[in-house]
Write an enzyme that holds these catalytic residues in place. Sequence first.
Site, PDB file in Angstrom:
ATOM      1  N   GLU A 156       0.879  -6.849 -11.057  1.00 55.85           N
ATOM      2  CA  GLU A 156       2.280  -6.486 -11.238  1.00 55.85           C
ATOM      3  C   GLU A 156       2.929  -6.159  -9.903  1.00 55.85           C
ATOM      4  OE1 GLU A 156       4.846  -3.400 -14.055  1.00 55.85           O
ATOM      5  OE2 GLU A 156       2.747  -2.974 -13.600  1.00 55.85           O
ATOM      6  N   HIS A 204      -4.160   2.132  -4.883  1.00 55.31           N
ATOM      7  CA  HIS A 204      -4.479   3.541  -4.616  1.00 55.31           C
ATOM      8  C   HIS A 204      -4.980   3.732  -3.188  1.00 55.31           C
ATOM      9  CE1 HIS A 204      -4.949   4.844  -9.073  1.00 55.31           C
ATOM     10  NE2 HIS A 204      -4.433   3.621  -9.052  1.00 55.31           N
ATOM     11  N   ASP A 251      -6.555  -1.603 -10.023  1.00 55.80           N
ATOM     12  CA  ASP A 251      -5.588  -1.157  -9.002  1.00 55.80           C
ATOM     13  C   ASP A 251      -6.229  -0.535  -7.750  1.00 55.80           C
ATOM     14  OD1 ASP A 251      -3.716  -1.951 -10.846  1.00 55.80           O
ATOM     15  OD2 ASP A 251      -2.959   0.055 -11.287  1.00 55.80           O
ATOM     16  N   GLU A 278       2.788  -3.147  -3.515  1.00 56.96           N
ATOM     17  CA  GLU A 278       1.676  -2.246  -3.227  1.00 56.96           C
ATOM     18  C   GLU A 278       0.456  -3.017  -2.731  1.00 56.96           C
ATOM     19  OE1 GLU A 278       2.026   1.641  -5.946  1.00 56.96           O
ATOM     20  OE2 GLU A 278       2.031  -0.202  -7.119  1.00 56.96           O
TER      21      GLU A 278
END
Length: 500
Positions: A372, A300, A296, A376
């Site tokens: 997913e 972030h 990820d 983002e």
Amino acid sequence: MPHTTKHFPFLFPQTQSTVLPDPSNFSPNLLSNPLPTNSFFQNFALKNGDQPEYIHPYLVKSSNFSLSLSYPSRFFNSSFIYQVFTPDLTISASQKSHLSHRSHTISSHSDLSVALDIPSSNLRLSHGLSEITSDAFSGIIRIALLPDSDWKHEAVLDRFSSCYPVSGDSWLLKTDPVSVTWHSMRWRREKSRDEVVSALVNDVEGLNSSAITTNSSYFYGKLIARAARLALIAEEVCFLDVISKVRKYLKETIEPWLEGTFNGNGFLYDRKWGGIVTKQGSTDAGADFGFGIYNDHHYHLGYFLYGIAVLAKIDPVWGRKYKPQAYSLMADFMTLSQRSNSNYTRLRCFDLYKLHSWAGGLTEFADGRNQESTSEAVNAYYSAALMGLAYGDTHLVAIGSTLTALEIHAAQMWWHVGAGHKMYEEDFTKENKVVGVLWLTRGTADYGLRLLSGENELVEWTLPALNREGVGEGWKGFVYALQGIYDNEDALQKIKLKWF
């Protein structure tokens, strides 16, 4: 890498992670350079390297000194779709090498290819009941499937055995352009300004950096980005009185992460794989949602970049001071350079074949890479483009906006299952309007609101799910905001009933 980053070779303090796997499947000559952590061949680099990878249209598995290829069948129902690995062709060593304990070594790789060296003194090809055995071999083996098993095609294949089939000799990729701007392109409701200002003042009054209890890089980054958004809303509605407080909050929350003074966590540099990890993640693989094992990263860091971009916009002096750190965060997942002296791998998360990002990091999955939260991912590249605007870096703006456009296009193609969608089987599409988690070999259903992008059909499908037990108010707010894109009166009414 955007050209300006070469002037700012800032590195966060180095650390020796206790949780990162050793890159032992790579050839020693590759270990001095940053290594890919979300590539299409990542399973080949992890543990024994024996989990299959999907290299369209085949599943490829390297194990026990062999390489197996499968043209996979698909299993599907209303909840998921996955591809079944059945080895159709296996190339193996008839005599296993005693010189290596690994079944393969990654000797080279690029954006679209990987070379696996399989130690062997003899070569064996098997397909069904047939088998071909060879002595020691060095060269190229080309394998073709005869259409409909009709041998009349063999002469054609032999004739063109030295050619590689492609569709033309060049390709032109066109994307729907994304115009990266600071403010909304649809704000036309002056009559709602007073309500917006009232909500804005209330939210800004609630900003208090000393009251933050999380030290997670993910949740902390979201708080930073949320506050930064308030400053841009204030500009858009011409209510600048609150910006000074937002600026103060952003400085108090961002600076400790950039200076290495944040209590309990912080950014560090890992030289083993070549990238940023967190202090918590360097000793705990599960901390910060796996950020320390390269999970990820774009999620972030995208939130931090958004806050940095806004703060650099409203306070250029601050922006100049922290530009080296800002560009280092961006370069972790957006480096374009393939120079041997680069500190970061090339496009850590973005797959230049699939044209979207993966988020799985250095975790071995039987289903390959996964992603997913496309929203983002979009935010990460959009935020980088905004940072380019703040610093006058047109190259970064161009790269960020291009990756944003590609990520949006991929989300609409692979994750959104609208009317007339032909990518997935009807058993799945008649029950779902969105793929929750997309893997290289599998797609799963989900009511995940993280993937929505304002499409009417998708939002209307999601609205009934908001009445389920356990659905938080934050998720409802996202859906109402998206509904407001095409039906602002109804969406605004829902918001007023819930929160005003």
